[in-house]
Design an enzyme around this catalytic site. Sequence first.
Site, mmCIF file in Angstrom:
data_model
loop_
_atom_site.group_PDB
_atom_site.id
_atom_site.type_symbol
_atom_site.label_atom_id
_atom_site.label_comp_id
_atom_site.label_asym_id
_atom_site.label_seq_id
_atom_site.Cartn_x
_atom_site.Cartn_y
_atom_site.Cartn_z
ATOM 1 N N CYS A 169 0.802 -1.228 0.000
ATOM 2 C CA CYS A 169 0.000 0.000 0.000
ATOM 3 C C CYS A 169 0.832 1.274 0.000
ATOM 4 O O CYS A 169 0.282 2.362 -0.185
ATOM 5 C CB CYS A 169 -0.936 -0.001 1.196
ATOM 6 S SG CYS A 169 -1.880 -1.524 1.365
ATOM 7 N N HIS A 299 -3.812 7.126 6.452
ATOM 8 C CA HIS A 299 -3.839 5.863 5.711
ATOM 9 C C HIS A 299 -5.210 5.218 5.873
ATOM 10 O O HIS A 299 -5.804 4.758 4.899
ATOM 11 C CB HIS A 299 -2.724 4.947 6.212
ATOM 12 C CG HIS A 299 -2.579 3.698 5.404
ATOM 13 N ND1 HIS A 299 -2.391 3.711 4.042
ATOM 14 C CD2 HIS A 299 -2.599 2.387 5.770
ATOM 15 C CE1 HIS A 299 -2.295 2.462 3.596
ATOM 16 N NE2 HIS A 299 -2.429 1.650 4.615
ATOM 17 N N HIS A 333 -9.876 1.415 -0.968
ATOM 18 C CA HIS A 333 -8.429 1.256 -0.777
ATOM 19 C C HIS A 333 -7.829 0.822 -2.099
ATOM 20 O O HIS A 333 -8.027 -0.307 -2.547
ATOM 21 C CB HIS A 333 -8.164 0.217 0.304
ATOM 22 C CG HIS A 333 -6.730 0.173 0.748
ATOM 23 N ND1 HIS A 333 -5.710 0.795 0.061
ATOM 24 C CD2 HIS A 333 -6.138 -0.424 1.821
ATOM 25 C CE1 HIS A 333 -4.560 0.580 0.672
ATOM 26 N NE2 HIS A 333 -4.796 -0.152 1.744
#
Length: 412
Positions: A169, A299, A333
């Site tokens: 990520c 995040h 995401h």
Amino acid sequence: MTPLVVQAYTASCAAGVGLPALAAALRANTSGLQTLAPDAAPAWAGTSQAPAAWVGALDALAAQPLPPPLADWDCRPTRLAWQALQQDDFLAAVAAARARWGAARVGLVLGTSASTIGDSEAAYRQLDADGGFPAGRRNPRLNTPHALAAFVQQALALQGPAVTVSTACSSSAKAMGSARRWLQAGVVDAVVVAGVEALSASLLFGFRSLGLLAEAPCQPFGAARKGISLGEAAAFALLQRHEADTPPEALCLLGDGEANDAHHMSAPHPQGLGAELALNAALARAGLSSAQIDFVNLHGTATPANDAVEAALVARRYAPTLHACATKGLTGHTMGAAGLLEAVVCLLALRDDLRPGSAHTPAADPQFDPVFAAQLRLQPFNGPVRHAASHSFGFGGNNCVLVFGRAAEAHA
């Protein structure tokens, strides 16, 4: 560090294709998530059935093949990249950099976690009688982790160094760090930074197998959070060195910080060790204290452990007046593209003095520090943004923090 000018930038995601649409979604806190119908899964899922989930998908990609000169690269991820490249005059900006510096002096760093794996999945589902890929799927260029970077390099007619960063990520956030090092070392004179991730069965079923896929829209930092909502996106930025004629309002990368705590393959360090080291490095390069950061794009994956660790970090390191938000409720995401997509959100916040909200999150988990509960903002509002930071914390302890501001304020 000397600020690096963000000469151009763009993004394409479920919340909006191009900067005007994305900025409008941020102002309205409008989510691009949609439910997956379990008995009618989309083609990218590779099956007629899919788990209960919400995703940030770009449905129009199925009807947007690549133009003939690029047709050999045609697949969902490359269509996604090409769609984004056509927004916000980004192609013209790269052409100007190529004309000024020469194609060999413009580099490319692309972050992705799954690259074109969806095309490889399709090939394995269509094996011929001998167990090999069918004739229409024998394209070695599309079955490598570097496929997307190679495609973008050809699409932009670049001849400088091209690298793929794949650190889960944090991939495209770390790509910013690589670009900074190249420019400081004089390897190139401009760098295209990219983050591209398309939805695929590997992502969908992989996160379900980890127990991290939410059945309802994700709720970053909410008490009822149960996991992520996957999304897809492509984001691009063109970085160049700060020059004497750089206008004071130019948006700049002021600092980047990276750290790898290697605590666990998929769980964060309980005290956020690597995340805090990355934050320290980014602030040091920017010459700022954490109290000078006005806005943080968290995040915020909506998984129990990740959110708890990040909330504790934010509460102890930033000012109580900080405006923090988690935009994955708008976009999903987007894995390897998340770092740069959320950096683009920071750039829009600076450009428009807009502080986005946290879609789908009803309130901060009451178990978090009360300081964080005040820092986490659920709704957007207009307010001055001088310095913005973006957090990207990936699997394996791959952590990155980026800090942005304007050229005038950086030098002041």
